[in-house]
Design an enzyme around this catalytic site. Structure first.
Site, PDB file in Angstrom:
ATOM      1  N   LYS A 243       0.865  -1.178   0.000  1.00  0.00           N
ATOM      2  CA  LYS A 243       0.000   0.000   0.000  1.00  0.00           C
ATOM      3  C   LYS A 243       0.909   1.237   0.000  1.00  0.00           C
ATOM      4  O   LYS A 243       2.075   1.161   0.406  1.00  0.00           O
ATOM      5  CB  LYS A 243      -0.908   0.039   1.231  1.00  0.00           C
ATOM      6  CG  LYS A 243      -1.543  -1.291   1.610  1.00  0.00           C
ATOM      7  CD  LYS A 243      -2.442  -1.892   0.556  1.00  0.00           C
ATOM      8  CE  LYS A 243      -3.018  -3.204   1.084  1.00  0.00           C
ATOM      9  NZ  LYS A 243      -3.657  -4.026   0.063  1.00  0.00           N
TER      10      LYS A 243
HETATM   11  C1  LIG Z   1      -4.485  -5.129   1.153  1.00  0.00           C
HETATM   12  C2  LIG Z   1      -5.961  -5.212   0.980  1.00  0.00           C
HETATM   13  C3  LIG Z   1      -6.755  -5.861   1.922  1.00  0.00           C
HETATM   14  C4  LIG Z   1      -6.209  -6.648   3.088  1.00  0.00           C
HETATM   15  O1  LIG Z   1      -5.439  -5.964   3.953  1.00  0.00           O
HETATM   16  P1  LIG Z   1      -4.538  -6.800   4.987  1.00  0.00           P
HETATM   17  O2  LIG Z   1      -3.815  -5.711   5.720  1.00  0.00           O
HETATM   18  O3  LIG Z   1      -3.624  -7.649   4.161  1.00  0.00           O
HETATM   19  O4  LIG Z   1      -5.438  -7.580   5.849  1.00  0.00           O
HETATM   20  C5  LIG Z   1      -8.121  -5.861   1.720  1.00  0.00           C
HETATM   21  N1  LIG Z   1      -8.713  -5.261   0.681  1.00  0.00           N
HETATM   22  C6  LIG Z   1      -7.982  -4.636  -0.262  1.00  0.00           C
HETATM   23  C7  LIG Z   1      -8.689  -3.957  -1.396  1.00  0.00           C
HETATM   24  C8  LIG Z   1      -6.587  -4.603  -0.144  1.00  0.00           C
HETATM   25  O5  LIG Z   1      -5.869  -3.995  -1.086  1.00  0.00           O
END
Ligand SMILES: *Cc1c(COP(=O)(O)O)cnc(C)c1O
Length: 369
Positions: A180
């Site tokens: 992210k």
């Molecule tokens: C990364 C992501 C998640 C999950 O997040 P985690 O921190 O890995 O639990 C859920 N939804 C979307 C759209 C994501 O990009």
């Protein structure tokens, strides 16, 4: 071709050293509290609750708005399993809604046909950082008395028609998993305005040990969902350079799309006119035969993408979620099959992006039915 701006040098470890020096202290939540305080300033909502992951963040938010056994929750089929997972874990039923291939927004005709007396909430997903029309979302939800919880895991820094991602409804969930734009290895947070929902979220993430006003500690079960202090210190350090991280991603995406101008059969997807996009992922429509196979082929040549590397498929086609009787979400399938969503990190410099572009241009030129 203009190059990328340099990534500003940052002290990511100073806060972690301070957090480490305070350990072990079972009562300490100082760095988590500071990170939350800064989140409310930078992302402009009244409250922030930091948790252990993006998935926990959605679980916490849905629990706070009262989702439980027997409820139905609308969410796009165009998403990762981690959007549906908390719905299932809370004993509710995920109901998958199609998406419009022209806008990537929810198909509201399909959504309307899937509302029942049990529908409690709608969870729009701002996949690839792209945000649907918030006015349309709010009108749809208000008419049917649904609570909005946004999956803004990839959308920190995006806004549309002046509404920041994560601020269109009762709560927005974010992830700070590596990959992210705002990252801390693992982690996540919920943004909200309502004090009662916030108190529920704070209680739930930590085994209901610090209950909402008027409630007793551990009168119910919560989650092992706190954000570790070291991670909070790292997340806060990255939040301080969030504008630079956003600028970096914007420049990387622009650089790569410029390098790909003229590539055979590939057309960039533009954000909506009223959208400020965080440029999470360079997006191209694949106008070549066997488009999904093309993305998979690129992944084998170390050019990563959502479908090629992570095999993203519509959630309604995953056997663990399907009830079997519903028509498939064809718009979502079409979007995933035909979109090359390239995966970037802040480390990707011009040499990496030049290689991606060269491989894509070469392989697209040679690709045949
Ligand atoms: C990364 C992501 C998640 C999950 O997040 P985690 O921190 O890995 O639990 C859920 N939804 C979307 C759209 C994501 O990009």
């Amino acid at each position: 071709m203009t190059g990328l701006p340099p990534l500003p040098a940052a002290d990511l470890g100073g806060g972690m050293a301070a957090a480490l020096a305070a350990m072990p202290d079972p009562a300490c939540a100082e760095f988590t509290g500071r990170f939350e305080h800064d989140l409310t300033r930078v992302l402009d909502r009244r409250h922030a609750v930091a948790v252990s992951s993006g998935t926990t963040a959605l679980h916490t938010a849905l629990s706070a708005i009262g989702v439980g056994p027997g409820d139905e929750v609308l969410l796009p089929a165009l998403t990762v399993v981690m959007t549906a997972q908390p719905v299932v874990q809370l004993g509710a039923t995920p109901v998958f809604v199609d998406s419009d291939p022209n806008t990537l927004d929810l198909d509201y005709t399909d959504a309307a046909s899937k509302v029942t007396t049990r529908t409690k909430a709608i969870v729009p997903v701002h996949l690839w950082g792209r945000m649907g029309d918030p006015a349309r979302l709010r009108a749809f939800a208000a008419q049917r008395e649904l609570t909005i919880v946004e999956d803004a895991a990839q959308a920190a820094g995006t806004s549309r028609a002046g509404v920041p991602a994560g601020a269109a409804g009762a709560a927005g969930r974010f992830s700070t998993k590596d990959g992210k734009i705002l990252w801390s290895g693992e982690g996540g947070f919920v943004l909200l305005d309502d004090p009662a929902l916030t108190a529920h979220a704070r209680a739930l993430r930590g085994h209901w040990l610090t209950p909402p006003p008027g409630r007793r500690p551990q009168e119910r079960l919560g989650l092992p969902g706190r954000m570790p202090e070291l991670i909070a210190a790292l997340a806060q350090a990255n939040l301080r350079r969030f504008p630079a991280l956003l600028e970096r991603r914007r420049a990387q995406t622009a650089y790569l799309l410029r390098a790909l101008a003229g590539a055979r059969g590939l057309t960039p997807l533009q954000p909506a006119p009223d959208e400020t996009w965080n440029h999470y992922s360079p997006l191209l429509r694949i106008g070549l035969p066997r488009p999904r196979a093309f993305a998979e082929h690129l992944a084998q040549l170390a050019v990563p993408s959502s479908t090629g590397s992570f095999r993203l498929v519509p959630c309604d086609t995953r056997p663990m979620f399907t009830g079997g009787e519903r028509a498939p979400c064809r718009g979502a399938a079409q979007i995933l099959d035909r979109t090359l969503a390239l995966v970037l990190t802040e480390r990707d410099d011009e040499a990496v992006l030049d290689r991606y572009a060269a491989v894509i241009i070469r392989e697209a030129a040679a690709w045949h039915a």
